[in-house]
Enzyme design. Structure first.
Site, PDB file in Angstrom:
ATOM      1  N   THR A 132      10.401   4.322   1.893  1.00  0.00           N
ATOM      2  CA  THR A 132      10.576   4.775   3.272  1.00  0.00           C
ATOM      3  C   THR A 132      11.816   5.646   3.405  1.00  0.00           C
ATOM      4  OG1 THR A 132       9.466   2.781   4.084  1.00  0.00           O
ATOM      5  CG2 THR A 132      10.769   4.029   5.673  1.00  0.00           C
TER       6      THR A 132
ATOM      7  N   ASP B 233       3.398   6.626   7.419  1.00  0.00           N
ATOM      8  CA  ASP B 233       4.109   5.529   6.764  1.00  0.00           C
ATOM      9  C   ASP B 233       3.167   4.350   6.535  1.00  0.00           C
ATOM     10  OD1 ASP B 233       6.413   4.247   5.757  1.00  0.00           O
ATOM     11  OD2 ASP B 233       6.762   3.245   7.676  1.00  0.00           O
ATOM     12  N   GLU B 234       3.390   3.598   5.451  1.00  0.00           N
ATOM     13  CA  GLU B 234       2.633   2.383   5.139  1.00  0.00           C
ATOM     14  C   GLU B 234       1.124   2.625   5.223  1.00  0.00           C
ATOM     15  OE1 GLU B 234       4.183   0.097   3.843  1.00  0.00           O
ATOM     16  OE2 GLU B 234       6.132  -0.260   4.771  1.00  0.00           O
TER      17      GLU B 234
ATOM     18  N   PHE C   1      10.969  -2.498  -1.771  1.00  0.00           N
ATOM     19  CA  PHE C   1      12.404  -2.282  -1.990  1.00  0.00           C
ATOM     20  C   PHE C   1      12.707  -1.202  -3.025  1.00  0.00           C
ATOM     21  CE2 PHE C   1      11.749  -6.811  -0.904  1.00  0.00           C
ATOM     22  CZ  PHE C   1      12.265  -6.773   0.371  1.00  0.00           C
TER      23      PHE C   1
ATOM     24  N   GLY D 188      12.723   2.031  -2.159  1.00  0.00           N
ATOM     25  CA  GLY D 188      13.273   3.182  -1.441  1.00  0.00           C
ATOM     26  C   GLY D 188      12.228   4.174  -0.977  1.00  0.00           C
TER      27      GLY D 188
ATOM     28  N   CYS E  88      10.027  -7.328 -12.073  1.00  0.00           N
ATOM     29  CA  CYS E  88       9.616  -6.557 -13.243  1.00  0.00           C
ATOM     30  C   CYS E  88       8.371  -7.193 -13.858  1.00  0.00           C
ATOM     31  CB  CYS E  88      10.750  -6.502 -14.270  1.00  0.00           C
ATOM     32  SG  CYS E  88      11.141  -8.110 -14.996  1.00  0.00           S
TER      33      CYS E  88
ATOM     34  N   CYS F 162      16.166 -10.463 -12.678  1.00  0.00           N
ATOM     35  CA  CYS F 162      16.901 -10.083 -13.893  1.00  0.00           C
ATOM     36  C   CYS F 162      17.611  -8.736 -13.799  1.00  0.00           C
ATOM     37  CB  CYS F 162      15.959 -10.088 -15.100  1.00  0.00           C
ATOM     38  SG  CYS F 162      14.788  -8.701 -15.126  1.00  0.00           S
TER      39      CYS F 162
ATOM     40  N   GLN G 113      -1.244   1.967   3.373  1.00  0.00           N
ATOM     41  CA  GLN G 113      -2.129   0.886   2.936  1.00  0.00           C
ATOM     42  C   GLN G 113      -2.567  -0.012   4.084  1.00  0.00           C
ATOM     43  OE1 GLN G 113       1.127   0.933   2.208  1.00  0.00           O
ATOM     44  NE2 GLN G 113       1.974  -1.035   2.858  1.00  0.00           N
TER      45      GLN G 113
END
EC number: 2.7.1.21
Length: 209
Positions: free
Chosen positions: A32, A103-104, A28, A30, A198, A163, A106
């Site tokens: 892509t 893309d991706e 999440f 950003g 985080c 948070c 991994q």
């Protein structure tokens, strides 16, 4: 420098020089979205662009790379890195390929790093997108090597799901709880299975004893 503008790209291409750009970070962040944006900019600049995605990643589409926000790009769905090489060689016989997007990364076999280097050595711009860490917080395969080999690296951050602070970790959630250490390494389920966290809010997976 993390990204070249069109004038800089033209200067490099006058020497037929290829290179590797890596876009990485947590879920999440950003990645892509940025990946698609760069490939579209190069396509608008009259570069011939081919994009590839691993067959395991079919969350939103089989034919397109699609970001969480809905941006999309036509792509080849491939099962192995060898398929990327074969398709590029075939397409090069029809018309010169200038840019490759993966893309991706991994999710590909480890041979993909060597193929990426070969493509760049042959004068192709290779733009790669992938997670830098797995759900355990450990380096993800292929991305760890590309961090060293890439000429340009962009590391993106998300906002912590808990948070709101800057997040650089991906927390896998199973039945409302952080996944155990021994959970499968690869699980492609999108926002239902992962949260950006985080350093403070990330819970290191427990080993099942």
């Amino acid at each position: 420098m993390t990204e070249l503008d069109i004038n800089e790209i033209e200067a490099y291409n006058s020497n037929k020089m290829g290179w590797i750009e890596l876009i990485t970070g947590c879920m999440f962040a950003g990645k892509t979205e940025e990946f698609i944006r760069r490939l579209k900019v190069l396509s608008y600049a009259k570069k011939r662009v081919l994009a590839f995605k691993p067959s395991i990643d079919n969350r939103y589409s089989v034919e397109n790379i699609i970001s969480h926000s809905g941006s999309k790009l036509d792509s080849y769905l491939v099962k192995s890195s060898d398929e990327i090489k074969q398709i590029v060689e075939k397409e090069n016989q029809i018309q010169q390929v200038d840019v490759i997007g993966i893309d991706e990364v991994q999710f590909f076999d480890e041979n993909v790093v060597d193929i990426i280097e070969q493509l760049a050595d042959n004068g192709i711009i290779v733009i790669v997108n992938g997670l830098d860490k797995d759900f355990r917080g450990l380096p993800f395969k292929n991305v760890d090597k590309l961090l060293v080999k890439a000429e340009f690296v962009t590391k993106l951050r998300a906002r912590c799901h808990l948070c709101g602070s800057f997040a650089n970790r991906s927390q896998r959630i199973v039945n409302g709880q952080p996944a155990l250490w021994d959970s499968p390494l690869i699980l492609v389920d999108g926002k239902e299975s992962y949260e950006a966290r985080c350093r403070k809010c990330f819970i290191s997976p427990k080993k099942d004893v």
